[in-house]
Write a protein that holds these residues in place. Structure first.
Motif, short mmCIF file in Angstrom:
data_model
loop_
_atom_site.label_atom_id
_atom_site.label_comp_id
_atom_site.label_asym_id
_atom_site.label_seq_id
_atom_site.Cartn_x
_atom_site.Cartn_y
_atom_site.Cartn_z
N LYS A 97 -22.19 45.96 -1.76
CA LYS A 97 -21.07 45.56 -0.91
C LYS A 97 -20.51 44.22 -1.35
O LYS A 97 -21.19 43.44 -2.02
CB LYS A 97 -21.52 45.46 0.54
CG LYS A 97 -21.94 46.80 1.11
CD LYS A 97 -22.34 46.65 2.57
CE LYS A 97 -22.33 48.01 3.24
NZ LYS A 97 -21.02 48.51 3.55
N SER A 98 -19.28 43.94 -0.93
CA SER A 98 -18.70 42.64 -1.22
C SER A 98 -19.17 41.59 -0.21
O SER A 98 -19.13 40.41 -0.50
CB SER A 98 -17.17 42.73 -1.24
OG SER A 98 -16.70 43.21 0.00
N ALA A 99 -19.61 42.02 0.96
CA ALA A 99 -20.07 41.09 2.00
C ALA A 99 -21.56 40.85 1.86
O ALA A 99 -22.31 41.69 1.39
CB ALA A 99 -19.76 41.66 3.37
N ASP A 100 -22.00 39.69 2.32
CA ASP A 100 -23.41 39.29 2.22
C ASP A 100 -24.10 39.57 3.55
O ASP A 100 -23.75 38.97 4.57
CB ASP A 100 -23.50 37.80 1.88
CG ASP A 100 -24.91 37.35 1.56
OD1 ASP A 100 -25.75 38.23 1.25
OD2 ASP A 100 -25.16 36.15 1.61
N PRO A 101 -25.10 40.46 3.56
CA PRO A 101 -25.82 40.73 4.80
C PRO A 101 -26.73 39.58 5.18
O PRO A 101 -27.16 38.81 4.33
CB PRO A 101 -26.63 41.98 4.49
CG PRO A 101 -26.80 41.95 3.01
CD PRO A 101 -25.58 41.27 2.45
N SER A 102 -27.02 39.46 6.46
CA SER A 102 -27.97 38.45 6.92
C SER A 102 -29.37 38.84 6.49
O SER A 102 -29.75 40.01 6.58
CB SER A 102 -27.94 38.34 8.45
OG SER A 102 -26.66 37.97 8.88
N PRO A 103 -30.16 37.87 6.04
CA PRO A 103 -31.53 38.18 5.63
C PRO A 103 -32.31 38.81 6.79
O PRO A 103 -32.24 38.33 7.92
CB PRO A 103 -32.12 36.81 5.26
CG PRO A 103 -30.94 35.96 4.95
CD PRO A 103 -29.83 36.46 5.84
N GLY A 104 -33.03 39.87 6.51
CA GLY A 104 -33.88 40.50 7.51
C GLY A 104 -33.16 41.36 8.52
O GLY A 104 -33.78 41.87 9.44
N ALA A 105 -31.85 41.55 8.38
CA ALA A 105 -31.12 42.36 9.35
C ALA A 105 -31.50 43.82 9.21
O ALA A 105 -31.60 44.34 8.10
CB ALA A 105 -29.62 42.19 9.16
#
Length: 197
Positions: A143-151
């Motif tokens: 993805k182009s967006a960065d997920p939150s760690p541990g989500a």
């Protein structure tokens, strides 16, 4: 489960950076992730379906089928950008032939009871559905967006990084789910445990 296989969903938002998209597709064709089946996001083609439905008010099942057509169109675009990719409705067959398949999901237009025909399902959930069917060990979402760690899946859906149905599809997928963005890998906490026999 075939641990060496990964289903890789390439987000439609990545088309905004042609050079990066081409590098990614080339790396997948080169085997950087091992054996893969690629799931294209619908990108701007799916966005056009959503906008047209908003303007004209046609039913969700038709919008779902048109969004599948958008994914099929992106599959062909990916193969035009990286000729080593083979567009197919049956990625398992492509893998068996030693090809790097990019999935054309048009066959889903006949309807499957486990796949809601509305906007709660996007290419993210369809990648999990395909990974489950193929017995893949990993489903990688680029993805182009960065997920939150541990989500986990629920948090990712609430943040709008995946679709609303993703959590249910994740619960049925026994492998690892990995989200990759510009800043690297983030493991999806609630679905990464390796399957016990």
């Amino acid at each position: 489960m075939r641990q060496s296989l990964s289903v890789v969903k390439v987000g439609g938002s990545l088309v905004a950076d042609r050079a990066r998209l081409c590098r990614l597709l080339g790396a997948l064709a080169d085997g950087a992730e091992g054996p893969v089946a690629i799931v294209p996001g619908g990108g701007a083609l799916a966005d056009a379906v959503r906008a047209t439905q908003g303007a004209l008010g046609f039913p969700d099942p038709l919008a779902h089928r048109l969004a599948l057509d958008a994914m099929a169109g992106m599959a062909r675009i990916f193969a035009a950008l990286e000729p080593r990719l083979a567009v197919t409705q049956d990625p398992g067959e492509g893998l068996a032939a030693g090809r790097v398949p990019v999935w054309d999901p048009s066959a889903l237009e006949v309807g499957y009871p486990e796949i809601p025909e509305n906007w709660s399902v996007s290419s993210d959930s369809l990648a999990l559905w395909l990974a489950t069917r193929l017995g893949a060990g990993t489903c990688l979402l680029v993805k182009s967006a960065d997920p939150s760690p541990g989500a986990g899946p629920a948090e990712l859906a609430r943040a709008g990084l995946v679709d609303a149905a993703f959590e249910g599809f994740a619960a049925r997928f026994p492998g690892r789910i990995v989200l990759r963005s510009l800043s690297g890998d983030r493991l999806c906490r609630e679905a990464v445990a390796e399957c016990a026999a």
